[in-house]
Scaffold this active site. Structure first.
Site, PDB file in Angstrom:
ATOM      1  CB  VAL A 270      -0.915   0.031   1.234  1.00 19.60           C
ATOM      2  CG1 VAL A 270      -1.815   1.260   1.205  1.00 19.60           C
ATOM      3  CG2 VAL A 270      -1.756  -1.241   1.313  1.00 19.60           C
ATOM      4  CB  CYS A 271       1.087   4.237   0.245  1.00 17.02           C
ATOM      5  SG  CYS A 271       1.606   5.963   0.159  1.00 17.02           S
ATOM      6  CB  THR A 272       5.923   4.644   0.431  1.00 17.02           C
ATOM      7  OG1 THR A 272       5.470   4.670   1.794  1.00 17.02           O
ATOM      8  CG2 THR A 272       5.657   5.992  -0.220  1.00 17.02           C
TER       9      THR A 272
END
Length: 322
Positions: free
Chosen positions: A116-118
């Site tokens: 998720v995300c970074t």
């Protein structure tokens, strides 16, 4: 429920974790369990710690040691994002060498690895994404490409699946990713119940762009234009006249037309078309009939809808036959 397999959902809690990255998917799997899914949840530390602090300062405790677990094809591992100064540090890859080695083993054993995300950086540092497709938060595209040239980074994608590797664009998209996985495991009817329980009006898919048209063109401080944008988005099934819109915000039609273009960079008509195209694509992806979608988007016929979609070259599901 047709799927009676017991699934273990593992949620990594790295230092300075982004809260929504982890709590969003974790809560979705909790709700799925409440609806009868056989799910066991585990929260893992990236180091040998029983507690970590989130980027917001909230402590997350009772963490288990990652090396105590060996995952298989029925298991899911969520890797949330963390503060960028951590993975920008030169010592990051060496510091978490043992975790990266463990992560590679879990991938090879067939576990679904989901960033998720970074969190995508963690997968990339572990070498899982070489020659693979993925996405990450739009703000990190340039840096990610320079650091990991072997990875095929897809821009403007909300979700990406490549084998047993999943990635999502950032923050709230972790919720979309969790629903995507639940649908793979338990089907759309069950997943719709979970989405309804947490009051998610519209689920996004891997075909959706990171920045929805419903969010674009809103980076301004002109309240009257925000009001008009709200009216347009909430009344896509209606044919709104410029005179009525102008009256709602106490402006003349000419001034509204001028100010809207100056503030957003697009005309009112163009903006309304873009709203309709995205809404239509979402409805069609859910299996709605073409004529019904046209009416729900304020168009008078299926042909009008086809023309609009063709005009904006909007990506549609492969199965869609207009």
């Amino acid at each position: 429920m047709a799927n009676t397999i017991i699934h273990s959902a593992f949620f990594l809690v790295p230092p300075e974790v982004q809260l929504l990255d982890i709590t969003g998917p974790a809560h979705l799997f909790y709700e799925a369990k409440e609806y009868g899914a056989e799910i066991r949840a585990h929260y893992l530390g990236m180091e040998n710690k029983v507690q970590e602090f989130s980027s917001a300062g909230l402590a997350l405790g009772n963490l288990e040691t990652f090396s105590d677990f060996s995952l298989c094809e029925t298991d899911i591992l969520f890797i949330p994002g963390m503060e960028s100064h951590l993975f920008y540090a030169e010592s990051f890859k060496l510091k978490y060498h043992d975790f990266f080695e463990w992560l590679r083993t879990q991938r090879n054993q067939g576990a679904k690895i989901c960033s998720v995300c970074t969190g995508t950086y963690i997968l990339a540092f572990a070498g899982l994404l070489d020659e693979k497709n993925c996405t990450t938060h739009w703000k990190y595209f340039d840096d990610f490409k320079s650091r990991f040239p072997k990875v095929r980074l897809l821009s403007d994608r909300l979700l990406v699946k490549d084998g047993n590797l999943y990635s999502s664009a950032g923050v709230s998209s972790g919720i979309d990713l969790a629903l995507f996985l639940l649908e793979e495991l338990y089907g759309p009817v069950f997943t719709a119940k979970v989405a309804k329980e947490v009051v998610i009006y519209l689920r996004r898919t891997e075909n959706d762009p990171q920045l929805s048209i419903f969010l674009q063109y809103r980076n301004h401080l002109e309240n009257r234009i925000h009001q008009v944008q709200d009216i347009l988005a909430q009344n896509l099934d209606k044919k709104l006249k410029i005179e009525n819109l102008a009256e709602r915000v106490c402006m003349s039609p000419r001034n509204l037309t001028r100010l809207f273009k100056k503030t957003t960079g697009v005309t009112i008509g163009n903006y309304q078309d873009k709203l309709r195209v995205e809404r239509a694509s979402q409805l069609l992806s859910k299996g709605e009939k073409v004529h019904a979608v046209a009416l729900m988007c304020g168009l008078s016929s299926s042909n009008q809808l086809r023309t609009l979609l063709k005009k904006y070259k909007y990506p549609l599901p492969n199965k869609l036959q207009l």
